[in-house]
Enzyme design. Structure first.
Site, PDB file in Angstrom:
ATOM      1  N   LYS A 191      34.679 -14.413  29.062  1.00 15.25           N
ATOM      2  CA  LYS A 191      36.115 -15.943  29.518  1.00 15.25           C
ATOM      3  C   LYS A 191      35.275 -16.200  31.193  1.00 15.25           C
ATOM      4  CE  LYS A 191      37.626 -20.214  30.193  1.00 15.25           C
ATOM      5  NZ  LYS A 191      37.220 -20.108  30.726  1.00 15.25           N
ATOM      6  N   GLN A 224      36.942  -9.987  36.280  1.00 21.56           N
ATOM      7  CA  GLN A 224      37.047 -10.944  35.636  1.00 21.56           C
ATOM      8  C   GLN A 224      37.865 -10.239  34.451  1.00 21.56           C
ATOM      9  OE1 GLN A 224      36.070 -14.613  36.610  1.00 21.56           O
ATOM     10  NE2 GLN A 224      37.734 -15.440  35.551  1.00 21.56           N
ATOM     11  N   LYS A 236      41.180  -9.591  35.963  1.00 24.91           N
ATOM     12  CA  LYS A 236      41.935 -10.546  35.788  1.00 24.91           C
ATOM     13  C   LYS A 236      42.281 -11.252  34.980  1.00 24.91           C
ATOM     14  CE  LYS A 236      39.844 -13.498  38.910  1.00 24.91           C
ATOM     15  NZ  LYS A 236      38.638 -14.427  39.282  1.00 24.91           N
ATOM     16  N   LYS A 258      31.068 -14.168  33.112  1.00 26.31           N
ATOM     17  CA  LYS A 258      30.580 -14.201  34.050  1.00 26.31           C
ATOM     18  C   LYS A 258      29.091 -15.015  34.117  1.00 26.31           C
ATOM     19  CE  LYS A 258      31.734 -15.804  37.400  1.00 26.31           C
ATOM     20  NZ  LYS A 258      33.930 -16.894  38.192  1.00 26.31           N
ATOM     21  N   GLY A 270      34.180 -23.310  35.619  1.00 31.28           N
ATOM     22  CA  GLY A 270      33.718 -23.489  36.983  1.00 31.28           C
ATOM     23  C   GLY A 270      33.069 -22.251  38.248  1.00 31.28           C
ATOM     24  N   ASP A 271      33.016 -22.162  38.723  1.00 33.90           N
ATOM     25  CA  ASP A 271      33.120 -21.910  40.161  1.00 33.90           C
ATOM     26  C   ASP A 271      32.337 -21.990  41.193  1.00 33.90           C
ATOM     27  OD1 ASP A 271      34.212 -18.573  40.553  1.00 33.90           O
ATOM     28  OD2 ASP A 271      32.279 -19.079  41.119  1.00 33.90           O
ATOM     29  N   THR A 303      43.921 -22.992  40.662  1.00 31.34           N
ATOM     30  CA  THR A 303      43.064 -21.830  41.509  1.00 31.34           C
ATOM     31  C   THR A 303      43.727 -21.375  43.046  1.00 31.34           C
ATOM     32  OG1 THR A 303      40.926 -21.767  40.227  1.00 31.34           O
ATOM     33  CG2 THR A 303      41.193 -20.346  41.780  1.00 31.34           C
ATOM     34  N   ASN A 356      36.782 -26.702  45.332  1.00 33.41           N
ATOM     35  CA  ASN A 356      37.765 -26.645  44.910  1.00 33.41           C
ATOM     36  C   ASN A 356      39.180 -25.584  44.952  1.00 33.41           C
ATOM     37  OD1 ASN A 356      38.651 -25.505  41.922  1.00 33.41           O
ATOM     38  ND2 ASN A 356      38.930 -27.178  42.144  1.00 33.41           N
ATOM     39  N   SER A 402      43.293 -22.201  32.824  1.00 34.95           N
ATOM     40  CA  SER A 402      41.812 -22.159  31.871  1.00 34.95           C
ATOM     41  C   SER A 402      41.756 -22.189  30.354  1.00 34.95           C
ATOM     42  CB  SER A 402      40.716 -21.111  32.211  1.00 34.95           C
ATOM     43  OG  SER A 402      39.342 -21.924  32.786  1.00 34.95           O
TER      44      SER A 402
HETATM   45  P1  NDP Z   1      33.473 -24.260  45.119  1.00 32.89           P
HETATM   46  O1  NDP Z   1      31.775 -24.537  45.665  1.00 32.89           O
HETATM   47  O2  NDP Z   1      33.952 -25.891  45.142  1.00 32.89           O
HETATM   48  O3  NDP Z   1      33.301 -24.499  47.216  1.00 32.89           O
HETATM   49  C1  NDP Z   1      33.062 -23.532  47.888  1.00 32.89           C
HETATM   50  C2  NDP Z   1      33.424 -23.169  49.076  1.00 32.89           C
HETATM   51  O4  NDP Z   1      33.498 -22.370  49.892  1.00 32.89           O
HETATM   52  C3  NDP Z   1      32.190 -24.609  49.955  1.00 32.89           C
HETATM   53  O5  NDP Z   1      33.208 -24.857  51.177  1.00 32.89           O
HETATM   54  C4  NDP Z   1      31.138 -23.996  50.208  1.00 32.89           C
HETATM   55  O6  NDP Z   1      30.498 -24.325  51.249  1.00 32.89           O
HETATM   56  C5  NDP Z   1      31.466 -21.952  50.962  1.00 32.89           C
HETATM   57  N1  NDP Z   1      30.584 -21.726  50.205  1.00 32.89           N
HETATM   58  C6  NDP Z   1      30.167 -21.091  49.693  1.00 32.89           C
HETATM   59  N2  NDP Z   1      29.153 -19.472  49.769  1.00 32.89           N
HETATM   60  C7  NDP Z   1      29.452 -19.607  51.446  1.00 32.89           C
HETATM   61  C8  NDP Z   1      29.557 -18.717  52.149  1.00 32.89           C
HETATM   62  N3  NDP Z   1      27.976 -17.661  51.295  1.00 32.89           N
HETATM   63  N4  NDP Z   1      29.222 -19.274  53.030  1.00 32.89           N
HETATM   64  C9  NDP Z   1      29.763 -19.279  53.463  1.00 32.89           C
HETATM   65  N5  NDP Z   1      30.452 -20.646  52.695  1.00 32.89           N
HETATM   66  C10 NDP Z   1      30.580 -20.186  51.667  1.00 32.89           C
HETATM   67  O7  NDP Z   1      33.979 -23.655  44.628  1.00 32.89           O
HETATM   68  P2  NDP Z   1      35.584 -23.277  44.454  1.00 32.89           P
HETATM   69  O8  NDP Z   1      35.596 -23.432  45.453  1.00 32.89           O
HETATM   70  O9  NDP Z   1      35.729 -23.120  43.056  1.00 32.89           O
HETATM   71  O10 NDP Z   1      35.261 -21.098  44.705  1.00 32.89           O
HETATM   72  C11 NDP Z   1      35.335 -20.466  46.237  1.00 32.89           C
HETATM   73  C12 NDP Z   1      35.641 -19.433  46.050  1.00 32.89           C
HETATM   74  O11 NDP Z   1      37.164 -19.699  44.571  1.00 32.89           O
HETATM   75  C13 NDP Z   1      34.002 -18.252  44.934  1.00 32.89           C
HETATM   76  O12 NDP Z   1      34.499 -16.306  45.432  1.00 32.89           O
HETATM   77  C14 NDP Z   1      35.079 -18.645  43.468  1.00 32.89           C
HETATM   78  O13 NDP Z   1      33.985 -17.492  42.884  1.00 32.89           O
HETATM   79  C15 NDP Z   1      36.439 -18.236  43.833  1.00 32.89           C
HETATM   80  N6  NDP Z   1      36.805 -18.510  42.917  1.00 32.89           N
HETATM   81  C16 NDP Z   1      37.163 -19.999  41.843  1.00 32.89           C
HETATM   82  C17 NDP Z   1      37.722 -20.339  41.042  1.00 32.89           C
HETATM   83  C18 NDP Z   1      37.619 -21.359  40.292  1.00 32.89           C
HETATM   84  O14 NDP Z   1      38.573 -22.035  39.517  1.00 32.89           O
HETATM   85  N7  NDP Z   1      36.990 -22.294  40.726  1.00 32.89           N
HETATM   86  C19 NDP Z   1      39.174 -19.208  40.107  1.00 32.89           C
HETATM   87  C20 NDP Z   1      39.064 -18.334  41.325  1.00 32.89           C
HETATM   88  C21 NDP Z   1      38.113 -18.449  41.883  1.00 32.89           C
HETATM   89  P3  NDP Z   1      29.102 -25.101  51.086  1.00 32.89           P
HETATM   90  O15 NDP Z   1      29.108 -26.070  50.644  1.00 32.89           O
HETATM   91  O16 NDP Z   1      28.344 -24.917  52.840  1.00 32.89           O
HETATM   92  O17 NDP Z   1      28.114 -24.083  51.135  1.00 32.89           O
HETATM   93  O1  2IT Z   2      36.719 -16.661  39.350  1.00 37.56           O
HETATM   94  C1  2IT Z   2      37.766 -17.040  38.110  1.00 37.56           C
HETATM   95  O2  2IT Z   2      37.982 -16.868  37.720  1.00 37.56           O
HETATM   96  C2  2IT Z   2      36.753 -18.766  37.627  1.00 37.56           C
HETATM   97  N1  2IT Z   2      36.032 -18.826  38.468  1.00 37.56           N
HETATM   98  C3  2IT Z   2      37.444 -19.389  37.097  1.00 37.56           C
HETATM   99  C4  2IT Z   2      37.293 -19.229  35.347  1.00 37.56           C
HETATM  100  C5  2IT Z   2      37.960 -20.168  34.109  1.00 37.56           C
HETATM  101  O3  2IT Z   2      36.790 -19.613  33.267  1.00 37.56           O
HETATM  102  O4  2IT Z   2      38.317 -20.769  34.464  1.00 37.56           O
END
Ligand code: NDP
Ligand code: 2IT
Length: 447
Positions: A91, A112, A115, A127, A166-167, A211, A242, A379
């Site tokens: 997952k 992961q 976590k 992943k 997603g991520d 998240t 997100n 999830s």
């Molecule tokens: P999104 O794609 O929705 O948003 C990512 C954000 O981070 C955007 O604002 C993006 O800006 C910025 N960003 C991405 N890469 C870079 C970079 N190299 N330098 C500067 N800014 C950057 O992703 P999420 O919000 O889903 O994910 C954000 C973080 O949270 C990640 O580390 C992800 O692994 C983690 N995460 C996500 C989960 C989820 O459920 N979605 C769960 C647990 C952790 P830009 O558009 O300019 O690239």
């Molecule tokens: O980093 C993370 O925990 C995620 N991107 C969410 C993974 C999931 O299966 O919901």
């Protein structure tokens, strides 16, 4: 320095996985915590747990060809690292970003495992993703890419096998295209094979928010453990995707005042507090850039191109963009400005040097594998709803999420206490997450 057993395994990890610095960083951090339990668990050594834990059960790399709007053939690389299935089906999310390579996917998959263990729910760790960049691509291009990606990946998936979500760069739009292609290829409406689905077709309420909500709740728990709280304090948030958007929402609900957001072009500061509706309109609906927030908000909000959002003084920090976005120098600035708590919404956003600064300063620090576990936990709740062909209310699901975050917080604190490191959420999360997986692996024999 690590002790000789851990160092030996770590050297082997370095040799076998050359050129993957983020993966090395993630392994090293866990190993540093495991030092504290080496003597108590000779069985881990006897059963080769350390090396088996570091070696993914399966790594899939594939070509993803697709045709862009100009009729030009494009080729991306797809990945799925099925890391560890001791506790349940693999997952974890899919990341679409140009920086994605095998080392990045392995670091994320490794994190992961622990976590998912911490959530207390039956999910293993995995992943995946691609170096595809959705920025500036039309819906049609994203759809064709997702269909090609799934045409290969579907044979490796299944609700009892591997359940992506997603991520970065993968939200409801992408999950829709991926699910549609899976359904077509398999001729099965197997809702539990992907999470983060739309609410009309098997998705769960609160998954979108989970998240970010969880990271803010974890910060609140850390503050409460010290007799403090959000209490009208300034909150600095990075990212505007997100995780960031819903970390901002929950921080507001808990009484904090989030004053920043960022993307890869720079950050905005809004001393009056972020207008979440405006930020959502720009980022979620229009897929715009962060400077547009300052352009449209007026009211003294300003955009800073480049630079570091961590220069903004605040009591609580929620890094919610990407790995290694908060450096040692940033940590020093935050500490100088009186930060009380840092809760990682992103995966590994703080460098190891930054974490050391927080530890030495006595800042409450919630590592991602605990603080951002709310997303994957919800999830797993989505999978429960799919399995029982049910849909829960927002209130019920949010209550489950809140309780899970509180449990993770308590588990980390209790484990840290047991290990003689009170308040150290890093060792608490690593050791508590690791033990459950290791014990299950021992029960299964050498596989
Ligand atoms: P999104 O794609 O929705 O948003 C990512 C954000 O981070 C955007 O604002 C993006 O800006 C910025 N960003 C991405 N890469 C870079 C970079 N190299 N330098 C500067 N800014 C950057 O992703 P999420 O919000 O889903 O994910 C954000 C973080 O949270 C990640 O580390 C992800 O692994 C983690 N995460 C996500 C989960 C989820 O459920 N979605 C769960 C647990 C952790 P830009 O558009 O300019 O690239
Ligand atoms: O980093 C993370 O925990 C995620 N991107 C969410 C993974 C999931 O299966 O919901």
């Amino acid at each position: 320095m690590l002790d000789s057993t851990l160092q030996g395994t770590y050297d082997q990890v370095l040799r076998r996985n050359a050129g993957e610095p983020e993966f090395h960083q993630a392994v090293r951090e866990v190993f540093e915590s495991l030092e504290l339990i080496q003597d108590r668990h000779p069985e881990y050594q006897e059963h080769g747990i350390l090396m088996r834990m570091c070696e993914p059960e399966r790594q899939i790399i594939f070509r993803v060809p697709w045709v862009d709007d100009q009729g030009v053939t494009q080729v991306n690389r797809g990945f799925r690292v099925e890391y560890n299935s001791a506790l349940g089906p693999y997952k974890g999310g899919l990341r679409f970003h140009p920086s994605v390579n095998l080392g990045i996917v392995k670091f994320l998959g490794f994190e992961q495992i622990f976590k998912n263990s911490l959530t207390g729910l039956p999910i293993g760790g995995g992943k995946g993703g691609s170096d595809f960049d959705p920025h500036g691509r039309s819906d049609g291009e994203v759809m064709r890419f997702c269909q090609s990606f799934m045409t290969e990946l579907h044979r490796h998936m299944g609700e009892y096998t591997d359940v992506p979500a997603g991520d970065i760069g993968v939200g409801a739009r992408e999950i829709g295209f991926l699910f549609g292609q899976y359904k077509r290829l398999t001729n099965r409406y197997e809702a539990g094979v992907l999470t983060g689905k739309g609410l009309d077709w098997g998705g769960s309420l609160v998954r979108k928010e989970a998240t970010g909500y969880g990271a803010a709740i974890f910060a609140d728990e850390m503050l409460k453990a010290r007799g403090s709280g959000f209490d009208g304090k300034r909150v600095v948030v990075s990212g505007s995707g997100n995780v960031a958007l819903y970390a901002i929402e929950k921080a507001q609900q808990l009484g904090g005042v989030p004053i920043s957001a960022s993307d890869s072009s720079g950050y905005v500061v809004d001393e009056n507090g972020i207008d979440l509706q405006l930020l959502q309109q720009i980022k979620e609906v229009e897929r715009g850039r962060i400077h547009e927030y300052a352009d449209r908000r007026g009211n003294g909000a300003r955009f800073v191109q480049g630079g570091s959002v961590w220069d903004v003084p605040a009591a609580i920090a929620l890094p919610s963009a990407t790995q290694n976005e908060l450096s040692e120098a940033d940590a020093r600035t935050l500490v100088k400005n009186g930060v009380e708590a840092v809760s990682e919404g992103a995966n590994m956003p703080c460098t190891p040097e930054a974490v050391t600064v927080f530890r030495e300063a006595g800042t409450a620090f919630g590592p991602g594998k605990a603080a951002n576990a709310g997303g994957v936990a919800t999830s797993a709740l989505e999978m429960q709803q799919n399995a029982s062909r049910d849909a829960w209310s927002f209130e019920h699901t949010e209550e489950r999420l809140t309780q899970i975050m509180k449990n993770i917080h308590a588990t980390c604190l209790e484990t840290a206490e047991e290990l003689g490191r009170p308040g150290d959420y890093v060792v608490g999360a690593n050791v508590a997450g690791f033990r459950k997986v290791a014990d299950a692996m021992i029960a299964f024999g050498v596989i």
